[in-house]
Structures are given as C-alpha cells and as structure tokens.
Design a protein around this motif. Structure first.
Motif, PDB file in Angstrom:
ATOM      1  N   ALA A  24       0.835  -1.215   0.000  1.00 16.14           N
ATOM      2  CA  ALA A  24       0.000   0.000   0.000  1.00 16.14           C
ATOM      3  C   ALA A  24       0.863   1.256   0.000  1.00 16.14           C
ATOM      4  CB  ALA A  24      -0.934  -0.008   1.207  1.00 16.14           C
ATOM      5  N   ALA A  25       1.988   1.223   0.704  1.00 21.22           N
ATOM      6  CA  ALA A  25       2.867   2.398   0.758  1.00 21.22           C
ATOM      7  C   ALA A  25       3.424   2.711  -0.627  1.00 21.22           C
ATOM      8  CB  ALA A  25       3.997   2.163   1.754  1.00 21.22           C
ATOM      9  N   ILE A  26       3.848   1.690  -1.347  1.00 22.28           N
ATOM     10  CA  ILE A  26       4.385   1.914  -2.691  1.00 22.28           C
ATOM     11  C   ILE A  26       3.306   2.486  -3.603  1.00 22.28           C
ATOM     12  CG2 ILE A  26       5.185   0.704  -4.776  1.00 22.28           C
ATOM     13  CD1 ILE A  26       6.979  -0.964  -2.893  1.00 22.28           C
ATOM     14  N   ARG A  27       2.108   1.949  -3.529  1.00 20.45           N
ATOM     15  CA  ARG A  27       1.010   2.492  -4.342  1.00 20.45           C
ATOM     16  C   ARG A  27       0.803   3.979  -4.023  1.00 20.45           C
ATOM     17  NH1 ARG A  27      -2.692   0.355  -7.283  1.00 20.45           N
ATOM     18  NH2 ARG A  27      -2.497  -1.737  -6.393  1.00 20.45           N
ATOM     19  N   ARG A  28       0.765   4.323  -2.757  1.00 23.31           N
ATOM     20  CA  ARG A  28       0.539   5.705  -2.330  1.00 23.31           C
ATOM     21  C   ARG A  28       1.670   6.619  -2.807  1.00 23.31           C
ATOM     22  NH1 ARG A  28       2.433   7.473   2.194  1.00 23.31           N
ATOM     23  NH2 ARG A  28       2.594   5.406   3.110  1.00 23.31           N
ATOM     24  N   ILE A  29       2.907   6.157  -2.679  1.00 25.50           N
ATOM     25  CA  ILE A  29       4.065   6.960  -3.081  1.00 25.50           C
ATOM     26  C   ILE A  29       4.062   7.178  -4.590  1.00 25.50           C
ATOM     27  CG2 ILE A  29       6.583   6.974  -3.258  1.00 25.50           C
ATOM     28  CD1 ILE A  29       6.532   5.371  -0.533  1.00 25.50           C
ATOM     29  N   GLU A  31       1.623   6.916  -6.770  1.00 29.52           N
ATOM     30  CA  GLU A  31       0.490   7.736  -7.198  1.00 29.52           C
ATOM     31  C   GLU A  31       0.671   9.201  -6.824  1.00 29.52           C
ATOM     32  OE1 GLU A  31      -2.914   5.667  -5.595  1.00 29.52           O
ATOM     33  OE2 GLU A  31      -2.982   4.285  -7.307  1.00 29.52           O
ATOM     34  N   SER A  32       1.376   9.486  -5.724  1.00 33.83           N
ATOM     35  CA  SER A  32       1.564  10.874  -5.291  1.00 33.83           C
ATOM     36  C   SER A  32       2.411  11.678  -6.270  1.00 33.83           C
ATOM     37  CB  SER A  32       2.200  10.928  -3.894  1.00 33.83           C
ATOM     38  OG  SER A  32       3.613  10.812  -3.956  1.00 33.83           O
ATOM     39  N   THR A  33       3.232  11.007  -7.072  1.00 36.28           N
ATOM     40  CA  THR A  33       4.118  11.729  -7.988  1.00 36.28           C
ATOM     41  C   THR A  33       3.365  12.352  -9.154  1.00 36.28           C
ATOM     42  OG1 THR A  33       4.610   9.866  -9.460  1.00 36.28           O
ATOM     43  CG2 THR A  33       5.981  10.095  -7.459  1.00 36.28           C
ATOM     44  N   GLY A  34       2.237  11.750  -9.545  1.00 37.77           N
ATOM     45  CA  GLY A  34       1.493  12.240 -10.693  1.00 37.77           C
ATOM     46  C   GLY A  34       2.132  11.920 -12.034  1.00 37.77           C
ATOM     47  N   HIS A  35       3.199  11.122 -12.039  1.00 41.26           N
ATOM     48  CA  HIS A  35       3.919  10.808 -13.279  1.00 41.26           C
ATOM     49  C   HIS A  35       3.486   9.508 -13.941  1.00 41.26           C
ATOM     50  CE1 HIS A  35       6.729  14.080 -13.307  1.00 41.26           C
ATOM     51  NE2 HIS A  35       7.227  13.776 -12.135  1.00 41.26           N
ATOM     52  N   PHE A  36       2.921   8.588 -13.186  1.00 39.10           N
ATOM     53  CA  PHE A  36       2.765   7.235 -13.700  1.00 39.10           C
ATOM     54  C   PHE A  36       1.325   6.884 -14.041  1.00 39.10           C
ATOM     55  CE2 PHE A  36       6.479   7.307 -10.867  1.00 39.10           C
ATOM     56  CZ  PHE A  36       7.454   7.013 -11.802  1.00 39.10           C
ATOM     57  N   ARG A  37       1.170   6.142 -15.144  1.00 39.58           N
ATOM     58  CA  ARG A  37      -0.136   5.620 -15.546  1.00 39.58           C
ATOM     59  C   ARG A  37      -0.517   4.474 -14.615  1.00 39.58           C
ATOM     60  NH1 ARG A  37       2.833   4.972 -20.509  1.00 39.58           N
ATOM     61  NH2 ARG A  37       2.624   2.758 -20.050  1.00 39.58           N
ATOM     62  N   PRO A  38      -1.806   4.135 -14.564  1.00 35.49           N
ATOM     63  CA  PRO A  38      -2.239   3.018 -13.710  1.00 35.49           C
ATOM     64  C   PRO A  38      -1.516   1.704 -14.006  1.00 35.49           C
ATOM     65  CG  PRO A  38      -4.142   4.299 -14.386  1.00 35.49           C
ATOM     66  CD  PRO A  38      -2.955   4.853 -15.157  1.00 35.49           C
ATOM     67  N   ASP A  39      -1.227   1.414 -15.274  1.00 32.76           N
ATOM     68  CA  ASP A  39      -0.523   0.167 -15.593  1.00 32.76           C
ATOM     69  C   ASP A  39       0.914   0.196 -15.072  1.00 32.76           C
ATOM     70  OD1 ASP A  39      -0.165   2.130 -17.707  1.00 32.76           O
ATOM     71  OD2 ASP A  39       0.768   0.560 -18.925  1.00 32.76           O
ATOM     72  N   GLU A  40       1.531   1.367 -15.034  1.00 32.11           N
ATOM     73  CA  GLU A  40       2.881   1.473 -14.480  1.00 32.11           C
ATOM     74  C   GLU A  40       2.849   1.271 -12.964  1.00 32.11           C
ATOM     75  OE1 GLU A  40       5.095   4.544 -17.493  1.00 32.11           O
ATOM     76  OE2 GLU A  40       3.494   5.372 -16.228  1.00 32.11           O
ATOM     77  N   THR A  41       1.844   1.830 -12.315  1.00 31.58           N
ATOM     78  CA  THR A  41       1.687   1.626 -10.873  1.00 31.58           C
ATOM     79  C   THR A  41       1.504   0.142 -10.573  1.00 31.58           C
ATOM     80  OG1 THR A  41       0.749   3.830 -10.596  1.00 31.58           O
ATOM     81  CG2 THR A  41       0.292   2.244  -8.853  1.00 31.58           C
ATOM     82  N   THR A  42       0.753  -0.540 -11.412  1.00 26.96           N
ATOM     83  CA  THR A  42       0.550  -1.983 -11.243  1.00 26.96           C
ATOM     84  C   THR A  42       1.881  -2.729 -11.289  1.00 26.96           C
ATOM     85  OG1 THR A  42      -1.676  -1.872 -12.152  1.00 26.96           O
ATOM     86  CG2 THR A  42      -0.584  -4.024 -12.222  1.00 26.96           C
ATOM     87  N   ILE A  43       2.768  -2.324 -12.167  1.00 33.47           N
ATOM     88  CA  ILE A  43       4.084  -2.972 -12.256  1.00 33.47           C
ATOM     89  C   ILE A  43       4.888  -2.736 -10.975  1.00 33.47           C
ATOM     90  CG2 ILE A  43       6.314  -2.932 -13.448  1.00 33.47           C
ATOM     91  CD1 ILE A  43       4.661  -2.420 -16.043  1.00 33.47           C
ATOM     92  N   ALA A  44       4.846  -1.520 -10.449  1.00 35.31           N
ATOM     93  CA  ALA A  44       5.554  -1.240  -9.192  1.00 35.31           C
ATOM     94  C   ALA A  44       5.052  -2.162  -8.092  1.00 35.31           C
ATOM     95  CB  ALA A  44       5.376   0.223  -8.791  1.00 35.31           C
ATOM     96  N   ILE A  45       3.756  -2.382  -8.035  1.00 34.94           N
ATOM     97  CA  ILE A  45       3.158  -3.261  -7.023  1.00 34.94           C
ATOM     98  C   ILE A  45       3.564  -4.715  -7.270  1.00 34.94           C
ATOM     99  CG2 ILE A  45       0.962  -4.111  -6.091  1.00 34.94           C
ATOM    100  CD1 ILE A  45       1.719  -1.147  -5.389  1.00 34.94           C
ATOM    101  N   GLY A  69       8.544   8.686  10.953  1.00 32.15           N
ATOM    102  CA  GLY A  69       7.497   8.328  11.903  1.00 32.15           C
ATOM    103  C   GLY A  69       6.892   7.007  11.470  1.00 32.15           C
ATOM    104  N   ALA A  70       5.586   6.942  11.379  1.00 35.93           N
ATOM    105  CA  ALA A  70       4.893   5.723  10.970  1.00 35.93           C
ATOM    106  C   ALA A  70       4.674   5.655   9.462  1.00 35.93           C
ATOM    107  CB  ALA A  70       3.553   5.625  11.685  1.00 35.93           C
ATOM    108  N   ASP A  71       5.100   6.678   8.733  1.00 32.47           N
ATOM    109  CA  ASP A  71       4.841   6.744   7.299  1.00 32.47           C
ATOM    110  C   ASP A  71       6.065   6.360   6.481  1.00 32.47           C
ATOM    111  OD1 ASP A  71       2.237   7.748   7.681  1.00 32.47           O
ATOM    112  OD2 ASP A  71       3.008   9.798   7.832  1.00 32.47           O
ATOM    113  N   THR A  72       5.838   5.601   5.423  1.00 31.76           N
ATOM    114  CA  THR A  72       6.873   5.350   4.429  1.00 31.76           C
ATOM    115  C   THR A  72       6.741   6.451   3.390  1.00 31.76           C
ATOM    116  OG1 THR A  72       6.810   2.981   4.846  1.00 31.76           O
ATOM    117  CG2 THR A  72       7.784   3.686   2.764  1.00 31.76           C
ATOM    118  N   VAL A  73       7.826   7.210   3.187  1.00 32.08           N
ATOM    119  CA  VAL A  73       7.748   8.417   2.360  1.00 32.08           C
ATOM    120  C   VAL A  73       8.565   8.328   1.075  1.00 32.08           C
ATOM    121  CG1 VAL A  73       7.139   9.906   4.301  1.00 32.08           C
ATOM    122  CG2 VAL A  73       9.557   9.549   3.732  1.00 32.08           C
ATOM    123  N   GLY A  74       9.293   7.246   0.887  1.00 29.85           N
ATOM    124  CA  GLY A  74      10.054   7.060  -0.339  1.00 29.85           C
ATOM    125  C   GLY A  74      10.595   5.654  -0.409  1.00 29.85           C
ATOM    126  N   TYR A  75      10.942   5.239  -1.614  1.00 31.30           N
ATOM    127  CA  TYR A  75      11.511   3.907  -1.774  1.00 31.30           C
ATOM    128  C   TYR A  75      12.264   3.809  -3.090  1.00 31.30           C
ATOM    129  CZ  TYR A  75       8.596   1.881  -5.460  1.00 31.30           C
ATOM    130  OH  TYR A  75       8.017   1.582  -6.665  1.00 31.30           O
TER     131      TYR A  75
END
Length: 169
Positions: A24-29, A31-45, A69-75
């Motif tokens: 979930a953290a990778i999906r959130r990160i 998606e936050s960039t605004g650079h990637f299409r949904p299919d690219e996000t799927t590959i990251a996952i 803290g409790a948040d993953t902010v980059g990877y």
C-alpha cells in the motif's frame, strides 16, 4: 507542502526489509508523484509482491524504504541485471510529493548504489521517459552523476522515447 523544518523534525530512517504494508505504501508513493499511468503503478506493485512471495534470492529485487514516523515516504527498487556479471538496474525510485526536493531521493539512490557496489556491481542503469514531464527526473539523475547513454525515440509511445542513463561505480 510541508516546510523543511517540519520534515527535519522527523528525519527519515532507512530499511531494506519489505513487509506486507509496503504494498500500500508503494502504491501511495507512486500515485503521489502524478507521473505514472495506472498500468505502471501496477508494475511497481507487482515487483514488491514478487519480492514478498519469493524472497530476495529468487526475485532479485532489492528495496530500500525511507520511513518518517509511521509513514513510508520514499523507496527504491533495484537489482542485478539477469545474465550480466556486474550491471544493476534501478527499477523504481519514488518519493512522496511533500518530500521531494529535500535530498531523500539522493539518499535512496546512494543506498541502492552502495548495495550494488558491495555486491560487486560496477554500473547502475536507469531508464526513464524523454517526455518534458520528466525533465526534472533526468536532471536529478545527471546531478547524481549519471550520464545519458542513449535515447530510443518513440519507445514508449509516439513522442515518448526511453532515455537510458548509466553511472559507473
């Protein structure tokens, strides 16, 4: 965007071991960039899920996470290139939008390079888009010592080439 003082109040810590919550953290990160299409996000996952299912040795996917803290902010996700003796790929590097411009991407990239070097890696390759939207991304790689090796015109789509950068370790 959070201020530099607010970001410094909870400096990130780095870890190499992924867990189930990182999907979930990778999906959130990403998606936050605004650079990637949904299919690219799927590959990251898919890459993190492959690592969680198979482990490091079988998947070949190394990860480094930056937690504040409790948040993953980059990877970053990286690994040796199959059938090469000393070349590594940087598959993904992404930082939450609020954390961009504060050195976190550089720190994640250094961690990936150090891991590759310690494992006998002699070069890290990065592929990215040639679209204007990625101007800052390409400038980031160049500022981190990567040289443009080649651009494959119209690789991803008409007008969207693949820029390949390399850094010799």
């Amino acid at each position: 965007m959070r201020s530099s003082a607010a970001l410094a109040a909870v400096p990130p810590r780095f870890r190499d071991t992924p867990g189930r919550a990182d999907v979930a953290a990778i999906r959130r990160i990403v998606e936050s960039t605004g650079h990637f299409r949904p299919d690219e996000t799927t590959i990251a996952i898919e890459l993190i899920e492959d690592r969680l299912a198979k482990g490091l040795a079988a998947s070949g996917y190394h990860f480094v996470f930056a937690d504040s803290g409790a948040d993953t902010v980059g990877y970053a996700c990286f690994g040796p290139i199959p059938c090469s003796l000393a070349s590594w790929d940087l598959y993904w590097i992404a930082v939450m939008d609020a954390w961009r411009g504060h050195g976190l991407g550089r720190a994640l990239l250094r961690h990936a390079e150090d891991t590759a070097r310690a494992a006998g890696g002699r070069a890290v390759y990065v592929e990215t888009s040639s679209r204007p939207q990625y101007d800052a991304t390409r400038a980031f790689y160049q500022a981190c010592g990567y040289a443009l090796e080649h651009v494959f015109a119209d690789f991803y789509a008409p007008g969207d080439g693949k820029a390949v950068y390399v850094k010799r370790l």
